[in-house]
Design an enzyme around this catalytic site. Structure first.
Site, short mmCIF file in Angstrom:
data_model
loop_
_atom_site.label_atom_id
_atom_site.label_comp_id
_atom_site.label_asym_id
_atom_site.label_seq_id
_atom_site.Cartn_x
_atom_site.Cartn_y
_atom_site.Cartn_z
N HIS A 22 0.76 -1.23 0.04
CA HIS A 22 -0.10 -0.07 0.08
C HIS A 22 0.73 1.26 0.08
O HIS A 22 0.78 2.30 -0.89
CB HIS A 22 -1.08 0.02 1.34
CG HIS A 22 -1.92 -1.07 1.33
ND1 HIS A 22 -2.08 -1.77 2.49
CD2 HIS A 22 -2.92 -1.40 0.75
CE1 HIS A 22 -3.20 -2.64 2.31
NE2 HIS A 22 -3.60 -2.29 1.20
N LYS A 46 -17.96 -5.85 7.87
CA LYS A 46 -16.61 -6.62 7.39
C LYS A 46 -15.81 -6.78 8.91
O LYS A 46 -15.78 -5.49 9.42
CB LYS A 46 -15.76 -5.96 6.48
CG LYS A 46 -14.85 -7.03 5.97
CD LYS A 46 -14.20 -6.42 4.81
CE LYS A 46 -12.82 -6.76 4.19
NZ LYS A 46 -12.39 -5.91 3.20
N ARG A 95 -1.79 -5.72 -8.29
CA ARG A 95 -0.71 -6.78 -8.04
C ARG A 95 -0.63 -7.60 -9.12
O ARG A 95 0.64 -8.28 -9.28
CB ARG A 95 -1.16 -7.31 -6.90
CG ARG A 95 -0.92 -6.50 -5.51
CD ARG A 95 -1.64 -7.27 -4.12
NE ARG A 95 -2.86 -7.41 -4.28
CZ ARG A 95 -4.09 -7.76 -3.58
NH1 ARG A 95 -3.40 -7.76 -2.24
NH2 ARG A 95 -4.91 -7.98 -3.75
N SER A 132 -3.22 -8.03 2.85
CA SER A 132 -3.47 -7.65 4.42
C SER A 132 -3.87 -8.94 4.73
O SER A 132 -3.32 -9.32 5.98
CB SER A 132 -4.26 -6.38 4.56
OG SER A 132 -3.89 -5.17 4.34
O1 PNS Z 1 -8.80 -2.59 0.43
P1 PNS Z 1 -10.17 -3.16 -0.13
O2 PNS Z 1 -11.12 -3.67 0.94
O3 PNS Z 1 -9.84 -4.09 -1.30
O4 PNS Z 1 -10.88 -1.67 -0.77
C1 PNS Z 1 -12.05 -1.83 -1.40
C2 PNS Z 1 -12.72 -0.29 -1.60
C3 PNS Z 1 -12.79 0.28 -0.30
C4 PNS Z 1 -11.73 0.69 -2.50
C5 PNS Z 1 -14.06 -0.58 -2.04
O5 PNS Z 1 -14.81 -1.42 -1.63
C6 PNS Z 1 -15.05 0.68 -2.22
O6 PNS Z 1 -14.69 1.70 -2.97
N1 PNS Z 1 -15.96 0.72 -1.31
C7 PNS Z 1 -16.85 1.99 -1.40
C8 PNS Z 1 -18.33 1.73 -1.58
C9 PNS Z 1 -18.40 1.72 -3.19
O7 PNS Z 1 -18.25 2.71 -3.64
N2 PNS Z 1 -18.77 0.63 -3.73
C10 PNS Z 1 -19.02 0.68 -5.21
C11 PNS Z 1 -17.59 0.37 -5.89
S1 PNS Z 1 -18.06 0.47 -7.65
#
Ligand code: PNS
Length: 170
Positions: A22, A46, A95, A132
């Site tokens: 990150h 979560k 990645r 993570s």
């Molecule tokens: O570290 P992660 O858990 O892979 O991050 C995922 C994240 C936070 C980037 C993604 O779940 C997100 O943007 N969530 C916010 C809700 C949202 O906007 N959802 C629609 C995505 S198209």
């Protein structure tokens, strides 16, 4: 008269906990944009090892070196957060090809919803296997993850796992 627009990007994620992978993406984004906001998703559905406040605190400490990075949390849609905070670009680390499938859908959805674009940044090869979830699993079973995390986060992780083990034993 020209009006200069601040070029602002967001690096969103769960960061439970923040890894060297990150940090690599955040640091490279900080070189490309005037301001980078690291946005921690508040996701009540979560289960996480660290609270949002703990994750913000760790991220603030490990990104302090960059000067133009700040840390925040958000809930709801990422694009709504971007609009509220005048953020023009979402930066995501990739990645491997396996990340691309899901990330492409999210990028297209986010663009369709808001016009906000996503920049995919290839993860530095030395970090391409770090996740993570894997770091937590390996550390839970006593594996050495010290090279995968910033020092302060590694200490925080070992302390949290020790607390959990003490709770389980009592
Ligand atoms: O570290 P992660 O858990 O892979 O991050 C995922 C994240 C936070 C980037 C993604 O779940 C997100 O943007 N969530 C916010 C809700 C949202 O906007 N959802 C629609 C995505 S198209």
């Amino acid at each position: 008269m020209s009006v200069s627009v601040i070029r602002r990007a967001v690096c969103p994620g769960s960061f439970d906990p923040v890894t060297n992978g990150h940090l690599d993406v955040i640091g490279r984004a900080a070189e490309l944009y005037d301001e980078v906001v690291v946005a921690v998703l508040v996701n009540k559905n979560k289960s996480s090892l660290f609270t949002v406040a703990e994750r913000i605190s760790a991220l603030t400490e490990v990104t302090a070196v960059y000067g133009n990075v700040r840390v925040d949390s958000f809930h709801g849609l990422l694009v709504d957060y971007c609009r509220r905070h005048e953020i023009q670009v979402i930066v995501k680390g990739l990645r491997a090809v396996s990340d691309f499938d899901y990330e492409l859908k999210m990028a297209q959805m986010n663009h369709g919803l808001s016009g906000i674009d996503t920049l995919f940044m290839p993860t530095n090869a030395e970090y391409s296997f770090i996740a993570s979830s894997l770091v937590k699993e390996i550390a839970t079973y006593g594996g050495d993850v010290s090279s995968l995390l910033p020092d302060v986060v590694h200490k925080q992780l070992l302390a949290r796992l020790a607390e959990r083990n003490a709770d389980a034993d009592s």
